[in-house]
Scaffold this motif. Structure first.
Motif, PDB file in Angstrom:
ATOM      1  N   VAL A 135       8.547 -34.840 -81.825  1.00 36.29           N
ATOM      2  CA  VAL A 135       7.192 -34.606 -81.343  1.00 36.29           C
ATOM      3  C   VAL A 135       7.158 -33.216 -80.735  1.00 36.29           C
ATOM      4  N   LEU A 136       6.125 -32.433 -81.072  1.00 37.82           N
ATOM      5  CA  LEU A 136       6.128 -30.998 -80.786  1.00 37.82           C
ATOM      6  C   LEU A 136       4.906 -30.594 -79.961  1.00 37.82           C
ATOM      7  N   PRO A 137       4.946 -30.765 -78.660  1.00 33.98           N
ATOM      8  CA  PRO A 137       3.854 -30.264 -77.828  1.00 33.98           C
ATOM      9  C   PRO A 137       3.981 -28.769 -77.618  1.00 33.98           C
ATOM     10  N   GLY A 138       2.932 -28.159 -77.040  1.00 34.42           N
ATOM     11  CA  GLY A 138       2.931 -26.715 -76.834  1.00 34.42           C
ATOM     12  C   GLY A 138       2.583 -26.334 -75.414  1.00 34.42           C
ATOM     13  N   PRO A 139       3.498 -26.498 -74.465  1.00 32.05           N
ATOM     14  CA  PRO A 139       3.224 -26.107 -73.076  1.00 32.05           C
ATOM     15  C   PRO A 139       3.070 -24.611 -72.925  1.00 32.05           C
ATOM     16  N   ARG A 140       2.316 -24.198 -71.910  1.00 30.67           N
ATOM     17  CA  ARG A 140       2.038 -22.792 -71.678  1.00 30.67           C
ATOM     18  C   ARG A 140       2.876 -22.211 -70.538  1.00 30.67           C
ATOM     19  N   SER A 141       3.658 -23.043 -69.865  1.00 30.61           N
ATOM     20  CA  SER A 141       4.423 -22.575 -68.713  1.00 30.61           C
ATOM     21  C   SER A 141       5.550 -23.555 -68.429  1.00 30.61           C
ATOM     22  N   PRO A 142       6.551 -23.156 -67.659  1.00 28.94           N
ATOM     23  CA  PRO A 142       7.585 -24.111 -67.249  1.00 28.94           C
ATOM     24  C   PRO A 142       7.009 -25.307 -66.506  1.00 28.94           C
ATOM     25  N   ALA A 143       5.979 -25.083 -65.697  1.00 25.29           N
ATOM     26  CA  ALA A 143       5.368 -26.189 -64.967  1.00 25.29           C
ATOM     27  C   ALA A 143       4.721 -27.193 -65.913  1.00 25.29           C
ATOM     28  N   GLU A 144       4.020 -26.703 -66.935  1.00 20.81           N
ATOM     29  CA  GLU A 144       3.431 -27.618 -67.920  1.00 20.81           C
ATOM     30  C   GLU A 144       4.518 -28.383 -68.662  1.00 20.81           C
ATOM     31  N   LEU A 145       5.610 -27.713 -68.967  1.00 17.98           N
ATOM     32  CA  LEU A 145       6.717 -28.393 -69.630  1.00 17.98           C
ATOM     33  C   LEU A 145       7.297 -29.473 -68.730  1.00 17.98           C
ATOM     34  N   ASP A 146       7.409 -29.211 -67.438  1.00 20.42           N
ATOM     35  CA  ASP A 146       7.906 -30.231 -66.514  1.00 20.42           C
ATOM     36  C   ASP A 146       6.992 -31.455 -66.511  1.00 20.42           C
ATOM     37  N   GLY A 147       5.684 -31.231 -66.581  1.00 18.57           N
ATOM     38  CA  GLY A 147       4.758 -32.350 -66.653  1.00 18.57           C
ATOM     39  C   GLY A 147       4.958 -33.169 -67.917  1.00 18.57           C
ATOM     40  N   ILE A 148       5.191 -32.491 -69.035  1.00 18.77           N
ATOM     41  CA  ILE A 148       5.465 -33.181 -70.296  1.00 18.77           C
ATOM     42  C   ILE A 148       6.755 -33.985 -70.197  1.00 18.77           C
ATOM     43  N   LEU A 149       7.774 -33.389 -69.588  1.00 19.62           N
ATOM     44  CA  LEU A 149       9.052 -34.095 -69.429  1.00 19.62           C
ATOM     45  C   LEU A 149       8.898 -35.324 -68.523  1.00 19.62           C
ATOM     46  N   ASP A 150       8.032 -35.229 -67.525  1.00 24.46           N
ATOM     47  CA  ASP A 150       7.774 -36.403 -66.673  1.00 24.46           C
ATOM     48  C   ASP A 150       7.154 -37.529 -67.494  1.00 24.46           C
ATOM     49  N   TRP A 151       6.205 -37.185 -68.365  1.00 22.61           N
ATOM     50  CA  TRP A 151       5.617 -38.213 -69.240  1.00 22.61           C
ATOM     51  C   TRP A 151       6.665 -38.758 -70.203  1.00 22.61           C
ATOM     52  N   TRP A 152       7.542 -37.866 -70.658  1.00 21.57           N
ATOM     53  CA  TRP A 152       8.563 -38.263 -71.628  1.00 21.57           C
ATOM     54  C   TRP A 152       9.525 -39.297 -71.039  1.00 21.57           C
ATOM     55  N   LYS A 153       9.803 -39.191 -69.753  1.00 23.43           N
ATOM     56  CA  LYS A 153      10.793 -40.050 -69.111  1.00 23.43           C
ATOM     57  C   LYS A 153      10.238 -41.411 -68.712  1.00 23.43           C
ATOM     58  N   ILE A 154       8.923 -41.591 -68.800  1.00 26.55           N
ATOM     59  CA  ILE A 154       8.331 -42.879 -68.415  1.00 26.55           C
ATOM     60  C   ILE A 154       8.726 -43.963 -69.414  1.00 26.55           C
ATOM     61  N   ASP A 155       9.196 -45.075 -68.911  1.00 25.42           N
ATOM     62  CA  ASP A 155       9.589 -46.213 -69.753  1.00 25.42           C
ATOM     63  C   ASP A 155       8.347 -46.999 -70.143  1.00 25.42           C
ATOM     64  N   ILE A 156       8.037 -47.018 -71.418  1.00 23.50           N
ATOM     65  CA  ILE A 156       6.831 -47.694 -71.903  1.00 23.50           C
ATOM     66  C   ILE A 156       7.213 -49.066 -72.457  1.00 23.50           C
ATOM     67  N   PRO A 157       6.672 -50.133 -71.910  1.00 24.52           N
ATOM     68  CA  PRO A 157       7.033 -51.473 -72.400  1.00 24.52           C
ATOM     69  C   PRO A 157       6.489 -51.723 -73.802  1.00 24.52           C
ATOM     70  N   ASP A 158       7.249 -52.485 -74.578  1.00 22.17           N
ATOM     71  CA  ASP A 158       6.789 -52.823 -75.927  1.00 22.17           C
ATOM     72  C   ASP A 158       5.440 -53.527 -75.899  1.00 22.17           C
ATOM     73  N   ALA A 159       5.181 -54.231 -74.820  1.00 29.52           N
ATOM     74  CA  ALA A 159       3.935 -54.998 -74.720  1.00 29.52           C
ATOM     75  C   ALA A 159       2.708 -54.086 -74.749  1.00 29.52           C
ATOM     76  N   LEU A 160       2.844 -52.837 -74.313  1.00 29.45           N
ATOM     77  CA  LEU A 160       1.693 -51.930 -74.366  1.00 29.45           C
ATOM     78  C   LEU A 160       1.295 -51.671 -75.811  1.00 29.45           C
ATOM     79  N   TRP A 161       2.281 -51.397 -76.658  1.00 26.31           N
ATOM     80  CA  TRP A 161       1.973 -51.156 -78.068  1.00 26.31           C
ATOM     81  C   TRP A 161       1.373 -52.402 -78.704  1.00 26.31           C
ATOM     82  N   THR A 162       1.902 -53.559 -78.339  1.00 23.48           N
ATOM     83  CA  THR A 162       1.373 -54.816 -78.876  1.00 23.48           C
ATOM     84  C   THR A 162      -0.073 -55.007 -78.456  1.00 23.48           C
ATOM     85  N   ALA A 163      -0.377 -54.682 -77.194  1.00 21.80           N
ATOM     86  CA  ALA A 163      -1.744 -54.819 -76.702  1.00 21.80           C
ATOM     87  C   ALA A 163      -2.692 -53.883 -77.445  1.00 21.80           C
ATOM     88  N   LEU A 164      -2.248 -52.658 -77.708  1.00 18.27           N
ATOM     89  CA  LEU A 164      -3.082 -51.732 -78.470  1.00 18.27           C
ATOM     90  C   LEU A 164      -3.351 -52.262 -79.875  1.00 18.27           C
TER      91      LEU A 164
END
Length: 339
Positions: free
Chosen positions: A293-322
């Motif tokens: 997956v290829l996002p395009g951050p504009r700064s180190p701070a934006e990249l840190d925000g992306i990495l924070d989202w990346w590290k979140i554990d997403i339960p399988d149940a969320l995908w099932t609910a969608l």
């Protein structure tokens, strides 16, 4: 984030292994807003420090600016980094006032000429090596060929250039070991189905067409990639910003139907205490054809925000609910089954 924290996936049938999260350089080149050169270079440095090993550039991005800035960093840190750039546009110097419209802030003094011929591909490749200042490019994509960019009549002529010459050049470069993988980088999946008729490809960079919001490329494109053993890099995982709180979809103001679907997606994510951008970022990798997956951050701070989202554990149940709420296309592969 340590390098061990980012998993890797294989690119097609090649020996390349890319981290599941990459760095796209279009934003760093100043699309839609200025990015100071030091900030752009710092973002590339930070990505490598965080263990990201895949960097994507293109001659079009800032008319050479992205390749120059990325190259400033990669020249010192080339080992272990998978680098891709693109062919299909040659850059010519602009003398005097620029007359061609474009979306770049502070681009280099060049303009683009479309050229998908054998000679054009070979020249583009050599020019990119010089702008980057490196002696190795790993992945070479054919950039923005298709009806969305060129219109029907012009695209027929340019496709003829690719089919009678450009594809041969790519194959020669790959067969000689000069590059490791070939593909196309586009915004429309339909043209990729035509590409399969030319021969085999290793990887496609597809922007915006397989996201949490839109799965139009699911079948026949992604299913064909599985059969043909080609990988897919997903660009534009936030659909031009609408999935991170913006109002833009496909580089234009989002229509109300899209805004409504985003609200529904966010409501499901809220039930599981998962930020919508985190789900959007991680969703494409639920498909086995997708390697990055290829996002395009504009700064180190934006990249840190992306990495924070990346590290979140997403339960399988969320995908099932969608899937249960029919917010994913039928047949979309998700952990635990398919929509």
């Amino acid at each position: 984030m340590s390098q061990q924290a980012l998993k890797q996936r294989r690119v097609g049938q090649t020996s390349l292994q890319v981290t599941e999260l990459g760095l796209g350089c279009a934003s760093l080149a100043g699309i839609g807003g200025a990015v100071p050169a030091d900030q752009a270079r710092a973002t590339v440095e930070h990505a490598l420090d965080c263990g990201i090993n895949y960097v994507d550039a293109a001659p079009q991005y800032g008319f050479g600016r992205a390749e120059h800035l990325a190259g400033d960093v990669l020249r010192q840190r080339r080992d272990g980094v998978i680098l891709s750039t693109k062919v299909g546009r040659l850059l010519k110097p602009v003398h005097g006032e620029r007359k061609s419209p474009h979306n770049w802030v502070d681009p280099l003094p060049f303009d683009e000429v479309y050229d998908y011929t054998y000679d054009g591909v070979m020249r583009s490749f050599e020019d990119s090596l010089q702008r980057l200042g490196v002696n190795k490019i790993d992945i070479l994509y054919v950039h923005d060929i298709g009806f969305a960019t060129h219109g029907s009549d012009a695209n027929k002529q340019l496709w003829q250039q690719l089919s009678t010459g450009g594809y041969k050049a790519l194959r020669e470069l790959r067969d000689a070991g000069v590059i490791s993988a070939i593909g196309l980088g586009v915004n429309e999946w339909e043209i990729l189905m035509e590409a399969f008729e030319l021969g085999d490809w290793d990887v496609f960079l597809l922007a915006g067409r397989y996201t949490l919001l839109e799965q139009t490329s699911l079948d026949p494109f992604l299913t064909t990639c599985i059969k043909r053993k080609a990988s897919v890099v997903i660009g534009g995982p936030f659909n031009s910003g609408i999935l991170v709180g913006g109002t833009t979809f496909n580089y234009a103001k989002a229509p109300e139907a899209v805004v409504d679907k985003v609200r529904r997606l966010e409501a499901v994510c809220n039930e599981f205490d998962v930020p919508l951008p985190a789900a959007a970022l991680q969703f494409p990798l639920t498909h086995p054809a997708v390697c990055n997956v290829l996002p395009g951050p504009r700064s180190p701070a934006e990249l840190d925000g992306i990495l924070d989202w990346w590290k979140i554990d997403i339960p399988d149940a969320l995908w099932t609910a969608l899937a249960d709420q029919k917010l994913l296309a039928p047949g979309t592969p998700v952990p635990g089954g398919a929509a």
